[in-house]
Design an enzyme around this catalytic site. Structure first.
Site, PDB file in Angstrom:
ATOM      1  N   GLU A  19      79.330  39.949  66.411  1.00 52.85           N
ATOM      2  CA  GLU A  19      80.151  40.961  65.749  1.00 52.85           C
ATOM      3  C   GLU A  19      80.716  40.472  64.424  1.00 52.85           C
ATOM      4  O   GLU A  19      80.792  41.228  63.454  1.00 52.85           O
ATOM      5  CB  GLU A  19      81.273  41.432  66.686  1.00 52.85           C
ATOM      6  CG  GLU A  19      80.810  42.319  67.834  1.00 52.85           C
ATOM      7  CD  GLU A  19      80.121  41.558  68.953  1.00 52.85           C
ATOM      8  OE1 GLU A  19      80.161  40.311  68.943  1.00 52.85           O
ATOM      9  OE2 GLU A  19      79.529  42.200  69.847  1.00 52.85           O
TER      10      GLU A  19
ATOM     11  N   HIS B  30      85.428  47.408  78.304  1.00 50.62           N
ATOM     12  CA  HIS B  30      84.696  48.631  77.961  1.00 50.62           C
ATOM     13  C   HIS B  30      85.594  49.865  77.937  1.00 50.62           C
ATOM     14  O   HIS B  30      85.100  50.982  77.870  1.00 50.62           O
ATOM     15  CB  HIS B  30      83.560  48.873  78.960  1.00 50.62           C
ATOM     16  CG  HIS B  30      82.453  47.880  78.865  1.00 50.62           C
ATOM     17  ND1 HIS B  30      82.587  46.564  79.238  1.00 50.62           N
ATOM     18  CD2 HIS B  30      81.174  48.003  78.433  1.00 50.62           C
ATOM     19  CE1 HIS B  30      81.446  45.930  79.052  1.00 50.62           C
ATOM     20  NE2 HIS B  30      80.571  46.765  78.557  1.00 50.62           N
TER      21      HIS B  30
END
Lengths: 430, 335
Positions: free
Chosen positions: B60, B129
């Site tokens: 990322e 999540h």
């Protein structure tokens, strides 16, 4: 203390071992640091490409640094064209890359190095005199920075850390802009697009990703410009540097990873972040690497040109480890006497990057009184110009603290600004 | 007009942006061949090619950091962070570089980067999540932070974010990806600025401020309250940084009561900022202290516990009762 190898050091104790060596035997420390910094070849590769490969036979029995590691090579295993004694050595793989560097060009590189050293010393003095808040000296790294920066084209783009002031000088950064950020009048010094060099990132290694992304953009544009990421030995343990190498390799980005291994990350020796030569890491990413004497301006020039050429040909990234030595403190706030062995520092003084060029010029009858006078005059004038510029830098107006947070003024910040203006006005009225 | 899911409206917004500006590139994990794990980039690589819709390595910081380099080169990258909880490896690049480059360089370097992040819970997922990390970013000067709650906003605001010359963190309410709605894909981008809040329902009694996934929940609460004769004015903030405080203030001056609800944890969250700012601006118009209905100050819990963590209609109505001075769960509470 005799030569030791990493093979005899228990794995978790490497850091402590390095520190102990510092205390006990500086010369051995240096030898051992070089030992672990070498491998069989000076030019490291993992695939077919244009970087020449030197095949050398190890001069000593192989040492194993970890299970499965490859044998280390001789301690002087760096690419070199100019010895500390000023002797021009021939190197079949490199000579062609500096064939155009004649005496005049060498004198120009010499002049650059003298000027940047003078500027660096002037900035240190300015800090000591209270005119700068901080300065990160580059003393000892002139050849690594000048040799690489002078190999670039105007349309290449540099992403650096904070010690690359010689690179900035070579890119044409205004001398006042060099010290602006260190005086604290602005958050960075210059317009990156005017000189083809981003202003430094202080976060270690962050800029290597920017360089890689820029290089990916060059590919999209069909341009043959190259991005160059400057970073230090300490940065190589940062995730960003490793991610940058992953991206650069898989996207075949025209980026040069130029690592100045100056042996220290503040106080931490390179042995704390690497048990193998830094240049050995790159081939694992699919990036060929060169390990070069960072105090040899000719070898650095050659290595950088090799890397740039590969990039322009579409062959992707190259990693250069320029082995050098930070002779000054990390910054003017640092106290290197707490961790530097004077004997090691002394040894590196003898490997001075400027002295060896002087010697070469002298041997060729080119170190004339005229040349040294002209170079000294240039250096003094540059230092004086930078000092004048520095002293002329005033604190910006208070309300400019609100400027440029976003690309256009915003109502909510204008509100804060307006309230602070009212607050300031209260003192003016009083 | 077309009926689209929120996810498809985002896809449509990306498609428009890619068509309108050759400098727009989409990058992220699985965004190419797969079309993204939520299929938001579905079909884009096929139509625009792998040079413009790029699958990236799983890194990322690398995604955001290389996007910054592309900005230097004049590109306008749209990066996808696969899930809310995966943004943190990129946090350094976002906070130390993306947010500061324009300020640092006194305007020389622009970072017209859009960072898309599916966020929020309610989908029964595993750890990392279901999070709502918006406050980390709203606390960071130099970033714009927005979120959408319906397909039309998803489409239009994403295009506005991409067109914006500032870096924008674009939070997508993942549990509303499948919400359908009418979308005018030709609606002009400059009709309603991205940073302007929207009054969703009119009401005279309580101002209920929310955003993203809880807008639908807030509307449900307003409908339920209406049956009790209570008028709730639901405001969809849309922009989390900056917050359109003027619209909130105007509503609170009218109703005199303020409830803020978000999925994110309470401490240091947007609710605190809005409550404080509105209290500063119109304290004497408030009939009761503002109330917050938020996730608890715990890490996002396991799926079987998330119904307790997430604000719902009943918890919101309980807070509405509190600001109205009616009987509520804390009446007589001695804690």
């Amino acid at each position: 203390m005799g030569r030791r190898s990493l093979a005899v050091v228990p794995w978790p104790d490497i850091g402590q071992w390095c520190l102990e060596l510092h205390k006990s035997d500086g010369a051995a420390m240096e030898r051992n640091m070089l030992r672990q910094d070498v491998s069989r070849t000076a030019v490291r590769t993992s695939a077919d490409h244009r970087v020449p490969v030197t095949d050398r036979t190890p001069q000593e029995p192989p040492l194993r640094v970890s299970p499965g590691a490859e044998p280390a090579g001789p301690p002087d295993d760096v690419l070199q064209l100019l010895t500390p004694e000023g002797v021009r050595r021939s190197h079949a793989d490199l000579d062609d890359w500096v064939a155009d560097v004649g005496d005049d060009e060498l004198a120009a590189l010499y002049e650059d190095m003298v000027v940047v050293r003078r500027l660096d010393l002037e900035a240190t003095a300015l800090q000591r005199q209270g005119e700068l808040g901080l300065w990160p000296p580059l003393l000892g790294q002139e050849a690594a920075q000048v040799g690489s920066a002078r190999a670039l084209r105007r349309d290449d783009f540099v992403f650096s850390s904070y010690r690359e002031n010689a690179v900035a000088y070579c890119r044409g950064v205004d001398l006042t802009d060099l010290v602006r950020v260190w005086r604290g009048t602005t958050a960075s010094g210059w317009d990156p697009f005017a000189v083809g060099m981003a202003t430094p990132t202080i976060i270690i290694g962050a800029q290597t990703l920017h360089a890689t992304g820029y290089a990916m953009g060059c590919v999209k544009d069909g341009a043959d410009s190259v991005a160059v990421a400057y970073f230090g030995d300490g940065a190589t343990s940062e995730g960003d540097v490793n991610e940058a190498m992953v991206f650069a390799a898989t996207f075949r980005a025209p980026v040069v990873f130029f690592c100045q291994n100056n042996q220290f990350a503040i106080s931490e020796p390179v042995g704390l972040v690497a048990v193998r030569p830094l240049a050995d890491r790159a081939p694992g990413f699919g990036i060929p690497s060169l390990r070069v004497d960072g105090n040899d301006v000719l070898a650095v020039t050659a290595a950088t040109r090799i890397a740039l050429d590969r990039a322009r040909r579409g062959e992707g990234p190259t990693f250069i480890e320029a082995v050098t030595y930070r002779r000054g403190p990390h910054t003017t706030s640092d106290d290197p006497t707490r961790y530097v062995d004077p004997a090691v520092a002394e040894e590196w003084c003898a490997k001075d990057p400027i002295l060896r060029v002087e010697r070469l010029l002298e041997s060729r009858g080119r170190l004339t009184a005229e040349l040294t006078a002209a170079v000294t005059e240039h250096a003094d004038a540059a230092a004086a110009e930078m000092r004048r510029g520095c002293l002329g830098l005033e604190a910006p107006p208070p309300l400019s603290v609100f400027d440029h947070v976003y690309t256009a003024p915003t109502s909510w910040l204008e509100r804060q600004k307006s309230q602070y203006a009212a607050y300031l006005a209260m003192f003016e009225e009083a | 007009m077309a009926t689209l899911t929120l996810a498809a409206a985002l896809t449509s917004g990306l498609r428009h942006a890619l068509e309108d500006d050759p400098k727009v590139v989409v990058m992220g994990e699985d965004v190419g061949r797969l079309g993204g794990v939520f299929r938001v980039t579905d079909g884009l690589q096929k139509d625009f090619g792998p040079d413009r819709v790029m699958d990236t390595p799983l890194a990322e910081s690398g995604i955001v950091g290389t996007a910054v380099g592309l900005c230097y080169r004049g590109y306008r990258p749209v990066v996808e962070i696969q899930f809310d909880g995966f943004v943190f490896p990129a946090f350094d690049q976002l906070v130390t570089q993306v947010a500061k480059l324009h300020y640092r360089t006194r305007g020389a370097v622009r970072v017209p980067l859009t960072v898309r992040i599916p966020y929020g819970g309610g989908i029964g997922a595993v750890e990392h999540h279901s999070e709502s990390p918006e406050a980390y970013f709203t606390h960071t000067s130099g970033l714009r932070v927005v979120t959408c709650s319906n397909p039309q906003d998803a489409h239009t605001m994403l295009r506005q974010a991409i067109a914006c010359d500032d870096p924008v963190v674009f939070f997508e309410p993942k549990r509303r990806y499948w919400t359908k709605g009418e979308v005018d894909t030709d609606a002009p981008l400059d009709d309603v600025p991205m940073e302007q809040a929207r009054v969703v329902t009119r009401g005279d009694d309580v101002t209920l401020v929310t955003y993203g996934p809880l807008v639908a929940t807030a509307v449900d609460a307003a409908l339920a309250a209406r049956e009790d004769g209570i008028g709730i004015e639901v405001l969809d903030l849309r922009s989390l940084s900056p917050v359109d405080l003027a619209t909130v203030e105007e509503s609170v001056r009218h109703t005199g009561r303020l409830v803020i609800t978000h999925e994110a944890q309470q401490h240091g969250g947007l609710g605190a900022e809005i409550a404080a700012s509105i209290t500063e601006r119109c304290f004497f118009h408030l009939e009761q202290p503002p109330a917050r209905v938020t996730g608890f100050d715990v890490p996002y819990p396991a799926a079987k516990l998330e119904e307790h963590f997430l604000p719902d209609v009943d918890r919101i109505l309980d807070a509405v009762d509190r600001v109205l001075g009616r009987q509520n769960s804390l009446t007589g509470w001695k804690g």
